[in-house]
Write an enzyme that holds these catalytic residues in place. Sequence first.
Site, PDB file in Angstrom:
ATOM      1  N   GLY A  49     -44.907 -14.503 -41.105  1.00 55.92           N
ATOM      2  CA  GLY A  49     -45.063 -14.138 -42.518  1.00 55.92           C
ATOM      3  C   GLY A  49     -46.283 -13.254 -42.721  1.00 55.92           C
TER       4      GLY A  49
ATOM      5  N   ARG B 167     -45.071  -6.211 -32.835  1.00 55.39           N
ATOM      6  CA  ARG B 167     -44.681  -7.569 -32.429  1.00 55.39           C
ATOM      7  C   ARG B 167     -43.164  -7.602 -32.466  1.00 55.39           C
ATOM      8  NH1 ARG B 167     -48.469 -11.812 -32.826  1.00 55.39           N
ATOM      9  NH2 ARG B 167     -47.101 -12.785 -31.330  1.00 55.39           N
TER      10      ARG B 167
ATOM     11  N   CYS C  65     -47.782 -24.912 -32.596  1.00 56.95           N
ATOM     12  CA  CYS C  65     -48.292 -23.579 -32.952  1.00 56.95           C
ATOM     13  C   CYS C  65     -48.925 -23.573 -34.341  1.00 56.95           C
ATOM     14  CB  CYS C  65     -47.190 -22.534 -32.828  1.00 56.95           C
ATOM     15  SG  CYS C  65     -47.849 -20.842 -32.769  1.00 56.95           S
TER      16      CYS C  65
ATOM     17  N   SER D 110     -47.989 -22.311 -38.077  1.00 58.21           N
ATOM     18  CA  SER D 110     -47.063 -21.711 -39.036  1.00 58.21           C
ATOM     19  C   SER D 110     -47.566 -21.993 -40.442  1.00 58.21           C
ATOM     20  CB  SER D 110     -45.663 -22.312 -38.844  1.00 58.21           C
ATOM     21  OG  SER D 110     -44.931 -22.228 -40.038  1.00 58.21           O
TER      22      SER D 110
ATOM     23  N   ASP E  10     -40.078 -17.294 -36.041  1.00 59.91           N
ATOM     24  CA  ASP E  10     -40.305 -15.840 -36.025  1.00 59.91           C
ATOM     25  C   ASP E  10     -39.017 -15.102 -36.318  1.00 59.91           C
ATOM     26  OD1 ASP E  10     -42.596 -16.944 -34.246  1.00 59.91           O
ATOM     27  OD2 ASP E  10     -43.172 -14.916 -34.872  1.00 59.91           O
TER      28      ASP E  10
END
Length: 321
Positions: free
Chosen positions: A7, A47, A117, A119, A186
């Site tokens: 995001g 990315r 991770c 997020s 993602d």
Amino acid sequence: MEVRGAGRIARAAVTALKRYCDESEFATSEELYRGLLGAGARLKDARPTAVSLPNAINYVLSAAGRGAEKGISLDSLVASIDEACNSFIDSSLRAVQTIGMIGAKRIVDGDTIMTHCNSEAVTTVLTTAHSEGKRFNVIVTETRPKYQGRITASVLAKNGLTVSLIPDSAARVYMRKVDKEIVGADAIASNGAVVNKIGTAQMAVIAHETRTKFYVAAETYKLSPTTMLGELVEIEDRGSLEVVPRKWQESNKKVKVLNPAFDITPPEFIDLIITEQGIFPPQGMVLLMRELYPAPTQKPTDASAGAKRSDLTKARLRRNR
Ligand code: RUB
């Protein structure tokens, strides 16, 4: 890697496009539009796995393309690009807040939640539930090799949540105590498979084994429309020096160090996907994608239909002309 999380990556790219228009000098609107296409293409390469990135850029490019097609003045084109950028950023921030509110309803007092991770969608779910007065424990996996789990643990602890940080390899040991695993995304494919930070898929397998609920929290601009045509999401491969120190690598030249940054969790290991448009089983993603994105061969829905929808829905309808 200075900007992390799909995001934030999308919003950073749109902000870069806005600055490109505001700060560069162009003689004509055609020149600006051509420059913007080039800048968009460079940003998309930054990315490759985060589908939010091309979706966000395409939103701005298609707004610019409509203006350029009509032959509007340079100033009007800059203004319409600015408006598209602001609208994407506002809608994206609103989507995260909405996911926070929807996702928080799934958390109950006494839960133990595991996440992997870092997020923003997930941390917003957790901090929203906490601010509603729910009390629960969070276990965060450290997320080698870049340790984004430390960022998550730190953010949650600063917000007053009870957090433990564990090595990724300890996930199975703790999973039996976990009620829900919640991760971000993602990219989401049309079959409901979710692409997220490396290690997510093995968390999902362990959660499946222990009958722990496995949820994904993600904005709908992470849906990958090209997967409806069978295209695969590209998985970013990163350098070996994120995994081992240079000195070690130099003294072990025969060892090939691999570092895929993301993996794919198949839909059968996912219970629910929490989006700003509501909660869906992974199998519902294809229907949502069909509603939000017209088939690539089809003309985008007319503006009057789009006007009834949210800004981001309009973004998707107009994507990729
Ligand atoms: C971050 C990551 C996040 C998703 C979702 O990877 O995999 O789980 O991007 O994040 P990286 P968000 O650190 O390599 O960018 O919910 O913030 O979009």
